[in-house]
Design a protein around this motif. Structure first.
Motif, PDB file in Angstrom:
ATOM      1  N   ASP A  66     -15.669 -28.558  88.415  1.00  0.00           N
ATOM      2  CA  ASP A  66     -16.778 -29.254  88.664  1.00  0.00           C
ATOM      3  C   ASP A  66     -17.859 -28.126  88.495  1.00  0.00           C
ATOM      4  OD1 ASP A  66     -15.365 -31.830  88.686  1.00  0.00           O
ATOM      5  OD2 ASP A  66     -15.781 -31.835  90.769  1.00  0.00           O
ATOM      6  N   THR A  67     -19.212 -28.694  88.111  1.00  0.00           N
ATOM      7  CA  THR A  67     -20.338 -27.766  88.605  1.00  0.00           C
ATOM      8  C   THR A  67     -20.926 -28.013  89.756  1.00  0.00           C
ATOM      9  OG1 THR A  67     -20.797 -27.771  86.236  1.00  0.00           O
ATOM     10  CG2 THR A  67     -22.704 -27.384  88.035  1.00  0.00           C
ATOM     11  N   SER A 162     -14.804 -24.438  96.268  1.00  0.00           N
ATOM     12  CA  SER A 162     -14.849 -25.422  95.295  1.00  0.00           C
ATOM     13  C   SER A 162     -14.395 -25.001  94.093  1.00  0.00           C
ATOM     14  CB  SER A 162     -16.207 -25.753  94.948  1.00  0.00           C
ATOM     15  OG  SER A 162     -16.906 -26.073  96.157  1.00  0.00           O
ATOM     16  N   CYS A 163     -14.379 -23.672  93.429  1.00  0.00           N
ATOM     17  CA  CYS A 163     -13.998 -23.327  92.179  1.00  0.00           C
ATOM     18  C   CYS A 163     -13.353 -21.808  92.034  1.00  0.00           C
ATOM     19  CB  CYS A 163     -15.356 -23.263  91.159  1.00  0.00           C
ATOM     20  SG  CYS A 163     -16.618 -22.366  91.703  1.00  0.00           S
ATOM     21  N   ALA A 194     -21.067 -32.156  93.672  1.00  0.00           N
ATOM     22  CA  ALA A 194     -20.375 -31.538  92.353  1.00  0.00           C
ATOM     23  C   ALA A 194     -20.393 -32.568  91.465  1.00  0.00           C
ATOM     24  CB  ALA A 194     -18.855 -31.718  92.860  1.00  0.00           C
ATOM     25  N   ALA A 196     -18.888 -33.512  87.609  1.00  0.00           N
ATOM     26  CA  ALA A 196     -17.601 -33.483  87.047  1.00  0.00           C
ATOM     27  C   ALA A 196     -18.331 -32.968  85.459  1.00  0.00           C
ATOM     28  CB  ALA A 196     -16.832 -34.835  86.959  1.00  0.00           C
ATOM     29  N   THR A 261     -18.426 -26.144  80.121  1.00  0.00           N
ATOM     30  CA  THR A 261     -19.210 -27.209  79.888  1.00  0.00           C
ATOM     31  C   THR A 261     -19.841 -27.021  78.324  1.00  0.00           C
ATOM     32  OG1 THR A 261     -19.885 -27.464  82.088  1.00  0.00           O
ATOM     33  CG2 THR A 261     -21.093 -28.725  80.571  1.00  0.00           C
TER      34      THR A 261
END
Length: 268
Positions: A66-67, A162-163, A194, A196, A261
């Motif tokens: 996710d961003t 998170s990432c 977040a 998606a 993205t």
């Protein structure tokens, strides 16, 4: 027909149906794996035709990160500064700048996550000191160039829950004969908001986009060393801070990042 026998027939039908559905899922998974392996083979051949060595073993599984939108945490910034130089006074310098200072040094934090410190502080065990600070504030992979006189640098990379790796978010400690003279880098907290990514760029597609970028930019590159997923720290007028998911493609010519993205390629 007896009720028990009827129940057994219904159960048998359900079992057969479940087995059939399972077989369909297995066959679909197998077909997807075969299609992916074929695509990897094609991109390996494409790279070879362009004079670039690419091993199919280094192409990772696709991920959907996710961003992550971040909110600046000045309390964490102060805690980081004080973990390095000790209890400090704080000043809001305006324009998103915060300064923390004491006789050991001065930290300056900016709104985009960048920070810098000028210090003059004796440290008994420079490497251990850096490892403890990094562990407490989410940095990992400590690398040191310290010599026997404790002169040199210690660096580490920010790891987000998170990432994963934040490739452009590092910290560097500089020492001169056991004295901390400077600290610099980027710091950002983990975010809770977040977004998606719809239809994220796959690993294979990222490699093709990198190849197009390499050819159009005239970059000398003969090998892809490894590839992994992670994120970049970005800031802008509308979104002050965020973690953007990317594919990191490492080559002897340097690091390249493909936005998961947009597919945009940037050089590290």
């Amino acid at each position: 027909m007896k009720t028990t026998r009827l129940k057994n027939i219904v159960i048998l039908i359900l079992v057969i149906a479940n087995v059939f559905l399972m077989l369909l899922l297995v066959m679909r998974y197998r077909d997807m794996r075969e299609a992916r392996e074929n695509m990897i083979g094609e991109v390996v051949t494409l790279f070879e035709s362009n004079g670039i060595l690419l091993s199919r073993q280094i192409v990772p599984e696709d991920v959907a990160l996710d961003t992550i939108h971040l909110s600046r945490d000045t309390q964490q910034e102060r805690a980081f500064a004080e973990a390095v130089i000790g209890p400090a006074s704080a000043v809001d310098a305006g324009g998103g700048l915060y300064r923390y200072y004491n006789p050991n040094g001065t930290f300056l934090f900016r709104s985009n996550g960048a920070f810098e410190c000028i210090a003059s502080m004796k440290v008994d065990d420079a490497l251990r000191f850096c490892e403890e600070v990094c562990t407490a504030f989410g940095y990992a992979g400590v690398e040191s160039t310290l010599d026997a006189a404790a002169s040199g640098e210690v660096t580490a990379m920010r790891i987000s829950r998170s990432c994963g790796k934040v490739f452009n978010c590092k910290v560097t400690f500089t020492f001169e004969k056991g004295t901390l003279t400077a600290v610099g880098g980027f710091y950002a907290p983990d975010g809770s908001t977040a977004v998606a990514v719809e239809r994220p760029v796959s690993a294979v597609s990222a490699l093709v986009k990198f190849l197009d970028y390499r050819n159009s930019a005239g970059i000398v590159c003969t090998e892809v060393s490894y590839m992994e997923s992670g994120c970049l720290l970005q800031s802008g007028a509308s979104v002050p801070l965020r973690f953007v998911p990317v594919w990191h493609i490492a080559t002897p010519s340097g690091s390249f990042y493909v936005n998961q993205t947009s597919g945009e390629v940037s050089r590290g």
